[in-house]
Motif scaffolding. Structure first.
Motif, PDB file in Angstrom:
ATOM      1  N   ASN A   1       0.835  -1.361  -0.179  1.00  0.00           N
ATOM      2  CA  ASN A   1      -0.304  -0.119   0.564  1.00  0.00           C
ATOM      3  C   ASN A   1       0.819   1.119   0.303  1.00  0.00           C
ATOM      4  OD1 ASN A   1      -1.985  -1.360  -0.727  1.00  0.00           O
ATOM      5  ND2 ASN A   1      -3.045  -0.946   1.884  1.00  0.00           N
ATOM      6  N   GLU A   2       2.028   0.947   0.441  1.00  0.00           N
ATOM      7  CA  GLU A   2       3.183   2.224   0.682  1.00  0.00           C
ATOM      8  C   GLU A   2       3.406   2.817  -1.293  1.00  0.00           C
ATOM      9  OE1 GLU A   2       6.207   1.892   2.554  1.00  0.00           O
ATOM     10  OE2 GLU A   2       5.525   0.969   4.010  1.00  0.00           O
ATOM     11  N   HIS A   3       3.461   1.901  -1.689  1.00  0.00           N
ATOM     12  CA  HIS A   3       4.288   1.612  -3.350  1.00  0.00           C
ATOM     13  C   HIS A   3       2.876   1.355  -3.984  1.00  0.00           C
ATOM     14  CE1 HIS A   3       7.799   3.007  -1.741  1.00  0.00           C
ATOM     15  NE2 HIS A   3       8.097   1.672  -1.363  1.00  0.00           N
ATOM     16  N   PRO A   4       1.964   2.060  -4.070  1.00  0.00           N
ATOM     17  CA  PRO A   4       0.655   1.421  -4.907  1.00  0.00           C
ATOM     18  C   PRO A   4       0.893   1.058  -6.430  1.00  0.00           C
ATOM     19  CG  PRO A   4      -0.125   3.467  -3.833  1.00  0.00           C
ATOM     20  CD  PRO A   4       1.814   3.893  -3.532  1.00  0.00           C
ATOM     21  N   MET A   5       0.637   0.596  -7.576  1.00  0.00           N
ATOM     22  CA  MET A   5       1.031   1.128  -8.756  1.00  0.00           C
ATOM     23  C   MET A   5      -0.590   0.130  -9.161  1.00  0.00           C
ATOM     24  SD  MET A   5       3.947  -1.552  -8.811  1.00  0.00           S
ATOM     25  CE  MET A   5       3.635  -2.141  -6.731  1.00  0.00           C
ATOM     26  N   GLY A   6      -0.928   1.127  -9.529  1.00  0.00           N
ATOM     27  CA  GLY A   6      -2.625   0.181 -10.321  1.00  0.00           C
ATOM     28  C   GLY A   6      -3.216   1.095 -11.043  1.00  0.00           C
ATOM     29  N   HIS A   7      -4.509   0.209 -11.525  1.00  0.00           N
ATOM     30  CA  HIS A   7      -5.434   1.036 -11.768  1.00  0.00           C
ATOM     31  C   HIS A   7      -6.259   2.206 -11.028  1.00  0.00           C
ATOM     32  CE1 HIS A   7      -8.164  -1.764  -9.361  1.00  0.00           C
ATOM     33  NE2 HIS A   7      -6.806  -2.620 -10.197  1.00  0.00           N
ATOM     34  N   ASP A   8      -5.793   2.858 -11.294  1.00  0.00           N
ATOM     35  CA  ASP A   8      -6.329   4.735 -10.788  1.00  0.00           C
ATOM     36  C   ASP A   8      -7.731   5.228 -11.505  1.00  0.00           C
ATOM     37  OD1 ASP A   8      -4.949   7.537  -9.690  1.00  0.00           O
ATOM     38  OD2 ASP A   8      -6.309   6.697  -8.722  1.00  0.00           O
ATOM     39  N   ARG A   9      -8.613   5.905 -10.661  1.00  0.00           N
ATOM     40  CA  ARG A   9      -9.962   5.908 -11.093  1.00  0.00           C
ATOM     41  C   ARG A   9      -9.734   7.254 -11.757  1.00  0.00           C
ATOM     42  NH1 ARG A   9     -11.110   2.824 -11.559  1.00  0.00           N
ATOM     43  NH2 ARG A   9     -13.014   2.506 -11.118  1.00  0.00           N
ATOM     44  N   GLU A  10     -10.733   7.529 -12.355  1.00  0.00           N
ATOM     45  CA  GLU A  10     -10.320   8.629 -13.219  1.00  0.00           C
ATOM     46  C   GLU A  10     -10.412  10.301 -12.131  1.00  0.00           C
ATOM     47  OE1 GLU A  10     -14.615   8.270 -12.129  1.00  0.00           O
ATOM     48  OE2 GLU A  10     -13.147   7.172 -12.632  1.00  0.00           O
ATOM     49  N   GLY A  11      -9.191  10.504 -12.906  1.00  0.00           N
ATOM     50  CA  GLY A  11      -8.800  11.996 -12.426  1.00  0.00           C
ATOM     51  C   GLY A  11      -8.116  12.007 -10.919  1.00  0.00           C
ATOM     52  N   GLY A  12      -7.239  12.985 -10.111  1.00  0.00           N
ATOM     53  CA  GLY A  12      -6.775  12.431  -8.720  1.00  0.00           C
ATOM     54  C   GLY A  12      -7.431  12.572  -7.144  1.00  0.00           C
ATOM     55  N   GLN A  13      -8.943  12.274  -7.612  1.00  0.00           N
ATOM     56  CA  GLN A  13      -9.606  12.312  -6.615  1.00  0.00           C
ATOM     57  C   GLN A  13      -9.632  11.590  -5.393  1.00  0.00           C
ATOM     58  OE1 GLN A  13     -13.596  10.904  -8.757  1.00  0.00           O
ATOM     59  NE2 GLN A  13     -12.860   8.781  -7.957  1.00  0.00           N
ATOM     60  N   ARG A  14      -9.360  12.038  -4.873  1.00  0.00           N
ATOM     61  CA  ARG A  14      -8.573  11.310  -3.293  1.00  0.00           C
ATOM     62  C   ARG A  14      -9.509  10.089  -2.745  1.00  0.00           C
ATOM     63  NH1 ARG A  14      -5.718  10.916  -2.143  1.00  0.00           N
ATOM     64  NH2 ARG A  14      -3.980  12.233  -0.258  1.00  0.00           N
ATOM     65  N   PRO A  15      -9.019   9.229  -2.585  1.00  0.00           N
ATOM     66  CA  PRO A  15      -9.961   7.755  -2.164  1.00  0.00           C
ATOM     67  C   PRO A  15     -11.335   8.264  -1.554  1.00  0.00           C
ATOM     68  CG  PRO A  15      -7.598   8.353  -1.214  1.00  0.00           C
ATOM     69  CD  PRO A  15      -7.913   8.943  -1.703  1.00  0.00           C
ATOM     70  N   LEU A  16     -11.647   8.722  -0.437  1.00  0.00           N
ATOM     71  CA  LEU A  16     -12.976   8.957  -0.087  1.00  0.00           C
ATOM     72  C   LEU A  16     -12.515   9.874   1.178  1.00  0.00           C
ATOM     73  CD1 LEU A  16     -14.397   5.071   0.512  1.00  0.00           C
ATOM     74  CD2 LEU A  16     -14.973   7.182  -0.616  1.00  0.00           C
ATOM     75  N   PRO A  17     -13.191  10.956   1.401  1.00  0.00           N
ATOM     76  CA  PRO A  17     -14.014  11.343   2.611  1.00  0.00           C
ATOM     77  C   PRO A  17     -13.463  10.739   4.235  1.00  0.00           C
ATOM     78  CG  PRO A  17     -15.813  11.345   1.815  1.00  0.00           C
ATOM     79  CD  PRO A  17     -15.011  10.460   1.214  1.00  0.00           C
ATOM     80  N   GLY A  18     -12.080  11.831   4.076  1.00  0.00           N
ATOM     81  CA  GLY A  18     -11.788  12.292   5.225  1.00  0.00           C
ATOM     82  C   GLY A  18     -10.795  10.628   5.716  1.00  0.00           C
ATOM     83  N   TRP A  19     -10.709  10.214   5.181  1.00  0.00           N
ATOM     84  CA  TRP A  19     -10.077   8.536   5.066  1.00  0.00           C
ATOM     85  C   TRP A  19      -8.168   8.157   5.020  1.00  0.00           C
ATOM     86  CZ3 TRP A  19     -12.498   3.479   2.866  1.00  0.00           C
ATOM     87  CH2 TRP A  19     -13.421   3.416   2.971  1.00  0.00           C
ATOM     88  N   HIS A  20      -7.831  10.112   4.728  1.00  0.00           N
ATOM     89  CA  HIS A  20      -6.499   9.826   4.776  1.00  0.00           C
ATOM     90  C   HIS A  20      -5.616   9.186   6.086  1.00  0.00           C
ATOM     91  CE1 HIS A  20      -2.836  10.554   3.365  1.00  0.00           C
ATOM     92  NE2 HIS A  20      -2.499  11.393   4.795  1.00  0.00           N
ATOM     93  N   VAL A  21      -4.596   8.094   5.869  1.00  0.00           N
ATOM     94  CA  VAL A  21      -5.014   7.573   7.547  1.00  0.00           C
ATOM     95  C   VAL A  21      -2.659   7.936   6.971  1.00  0.00           C
ATOM     96  CG1 VAL A  21      -6.292   6.268   8.414  1.00  0.00           C
ATOM     97  CG2 VAL A  21      -4.761   5.529   6.386  1.00  0.00           C
ATOM     98  N   ALA A  22      -2.632   8.085   8.618  1.00  0.00           N
ATOM     99  CA  ALA A  22      -0.949   7.868   8.422  1.00  0.00           C
ATOM    100  C   ALA A  22      -0.085   6.412   7.735  1.00  0.00           C
ATOM    101  CB  ALA A  22      -0.219   8.169   9.884  1.00  0.00           C
ATOM    102  N   GLY A  23       0.819   6.565   7.068  1.00  0.00           N
ATOM    103  CA  GLY A  23       1.539   5.691   6.028  1.00  0.00           C
ATOM    104  C   GLY A  23       2.535   5.481   6.742  1.00  0.00           C
ATOM    105  N   GLY A  24       3.477   4.393   6.100  1.00  0.00           N
ATOM    106  CA  GLY A  24       4.840   4.702   6.112  1.00  0.00           C
ATOM    107  C   GLY A  24       5.438   4.320   7.784  1.00  0.00           C
TER     108      GLY A  24
END
Lengths: 199, 199
Positions: B154-177
């Motif tokens: 999940n840190e190095h995702p490489m795949g089928h992005d949805r259309e545009g650079g839309q954020r995954p889902l609202p409030g879904w950002h979680v600390a990574g790394g």
DNA sequence: ACCTGAACACCGTTCAAGT
DNA sequence: ACCTGAACACCGTTCAAGT
């Protein structure tokens, strides 16, 4: 199996039909064999025709992931609150391990599908029911999700095998499948809940 | 002074040279761009010549995984026993996340490389030092390993992005790394150790 | 004996030509 | 206007021909 329909009443091509065909190909011959040529053959159309409904293969895999997420389970309210969370994760594991392409298609995709929102909401409800705050619930969701993906990928390995069928390493056999994931998942949840909740 | 090699100053082709070139290609342009043609170009030779030293691309990826495993860390004996296990895992996470192709090459491979044996032995020693039996230690090893792979992918995702650079889902950002993995890993280890050791 | 250019059978994607 | 056969630019792999 080939969706053979008389050319006269063959349904018009659509995204849904393409995804269904792709799913059928992936189920029967694996994700690597999921080529646009094969999908087109399954539909009895030309490969170029697919591009009228999908942008490219990347998007098709995204649609496949969306389709998969439609079947994600929800929590069972009949269960005692403490059991809902592990039961829901176990249920998701069972669902995803039924398709050998599932983990791959999820990992290749950059984002979680919007169709997974009900599942995640259900998950967050369960987390709240056992006293987790929203931030801790999200962190835990991410942790168990990553754990699940790891187990799924090791259950359906597909890759560069070493020469011959030599066992990995002596005495290294560990139980896989449902049991192994469930054990690890419960340990992880226990660790989160027993932790002093530093979040 | 006499030059030993009668050929040009280019060294003879060998598995090691091929793996080194493959590693360099993967490091700079990613695993998807790691083609035999590119490796051959890097070495200044013909693509067909590679097949004199490797069976196929699958084997090359296996050799890459072996090479990677050579750099797996070992436990730090200066640390107190309780800290050795999490520190070793954190160290492995740091090592693997330095190469974006690492997780992919490991997941694609069916077995753990023999070169990982020292790492696993070190891990099992740490586990014994905190009172784990061999079976529990193996189960735990598998669990944390799968957790680690999930985080790395999940840190190095490489795949089928949805259309545009839309954020995954609202409030879904979680600390990574590093932080996110370390937190989850410690929770998992805590859960295993606090558990009644039913194994 | 050793190496490799050129070919083969695929793949995703595009486009001019068909209807 | 809609569709698609055929082409293009890749890929892994093979083999006959080069040295």
């Amino acid at each position: 199996m080939r969706v053979v329909t008389p050319e006269a009443n063959r349904p018009r091509l659509s995204r849904d039909l393409i995804v269904a065909a792709a799913r059928s190909v992936a189920d029967s011959t694996g994700l690597d064999s999921l080529t646009l040529r094969e999908v087109a053959r399954e539909l009895g159309t030309g490969q170029a025709s697919l591009y009228r409904h999908i942008a490219d293969r990347r998007e098709l895999l995204g649609l496949l992931a969306d389709d998969l997420a439609l079947g994600f389970p929800l929590a069972d309210p009949a269960l005692p609150p403490r059991e809902r969370l592990p039961a829901l994760w176990q249920s998701l594991h069972g669902y995803l391990s039924r398709h050998r392409w599932a983990a791959r298609v999820i990992v290749d995709g950059e984002h979680t599908s919007r169709n997974a929102v009900p599942f995640v909401d259900s998950l967050l409800d369960c987390s709240a029911a056992v006293g987790m705050g929203p931030a801790l619930a999200m962190r835990t969701y991410q942790a168990v999700y990553n754990l699940l993906l790891g187990y799924l990928l090791n259950e359906h390995p597909m890759g560069h095998d070493r020469e011959g069928g030599q066992r990995p390493l002596p005495g290294w056999h560990v139980a896989g499948g449902q049991d192994a994931f469930c054990w690890a998942m419960r340990c992880l949840l226990d660790g989160v809940l027993e932790g002093r909740g530093d979040l």
